[in-house]
Design a protein around this motif. Structure first.
Motif, PDB file in Angstrom:
ATOM      1  N   GLU A 183       0.736  -5.865   2.109  1.00 18.75           N
ATOM      2  CA  GLU A 183      -0.587  -6.488   2.090  1.00 18.75           C
ATOM      3  C   GLU A 183      -1.644  -5.729   2.867  1.00 18.75           C
ATOM      4  O   GLU A 183      -2.774  -5.592   2.405  1.00 18.75           O
ATOM      5  N   ARG A 184      -1.285  -5.229   4.067  1.00 17.08           N
ATOM      6  CA  ARG A 184      -2.327  -4.712   4.959  1.00 17.08           C
ATOM      7  C   ARG A 184      -1.743  -3.763   6.002  1.00 17.08           C
ATOM      8  O   ARG A 184      -0.682  -4.023   6.561  1.00 17.08           O
ATOM      9  N   THR A 205      -5.983  -2.452   2.502  1.00 14.66           N
ATOM     10  CA  THR A 205      -5.477  -3.698   1.934  1.00 14.66           C
ATOM     11  C   THR A 205      -4.957  -3.448   0.529  1.00 14.66           C
ATOM     12  O   THR A 205      -5.460  -2.598  -0.206  1.00 14.66           O
TER      13      THR A 205
END
Length: 160
Positions: free
Chosen positions: A87-88, A112
């Motif tokens: 995700e990040r 991201t």
């Protein structure tokens, strides 16, 4: 394949690149975190990565040595500030390792990976300490270089 995505900088110290990539977030995350994959796409050709070391966790360090076509080495040390698998990733060059301050902090990158049903909206926000640092990064070729590297990233993840 990559498609440009419309994302604007959030301040006058930020550069941003956003693409829709035809691969799931897991593959992009792997390409950013596994040294043997990162070495295949991270610099725009004909530049290369001669060394990649990653300790992918908050507080972990990274070392990426980019090599110019004439063989000059450009080591880039940093520390991961936040890691959310698939995700990040947030990383900075403000520290070199073990919270040791760097000589000249330049940027913090916020990456991201947004799941779009098997595709990914990949956004790289690069925040600089000053407007002057952002301008230097732009003149170094941020838009062209990061775009070319992102195309190489998309090519790689298509094979995973």
């Amino acid at each position: 394949m990559t498609i440009a995505a419309d994302v604007s900088p959030s301040s006058d110290r930020e550069l941003v690149l956003a693409r829709i990539i035809d691969a799931p977030p897991e593959k992009l995350f792997r390409a950013w975190t596994e040294p043997e994959l990162l070495m295949q796409w991270f610099t725009p050709r004909p530049w290369t990565v001669s060394l990649a070391q990653t300790d992918v966790r908050a507080g972990g360090s990274s070392l990426i040595v980019m090599r110019s076509p004439d063989g000059e080495a450009f080591p880039n040390r940093g520390v991961y500030l936040e890691v959310v698998p698939n995700e990040r990733i947030v990383l900075t060059d403000a520290y070199t390792e073990a919270w040791e301050p760097s000589e000249k902090p330049f940027m913090t990158a916020i990456l991201t990976f947004e799941d779009l049903n098997g595709r990914t909206k990949y956004t790289a926000r690069v925040r600089h300490w000053t407007v002057a640092d952002r301008e230097v990064h732009e003149k170094m070729g941020f838009h062209e270089g990061w775009a070319k590297a992102t195309d190489q990233l998309a090519e790689l993840v298509a094979t995973l």
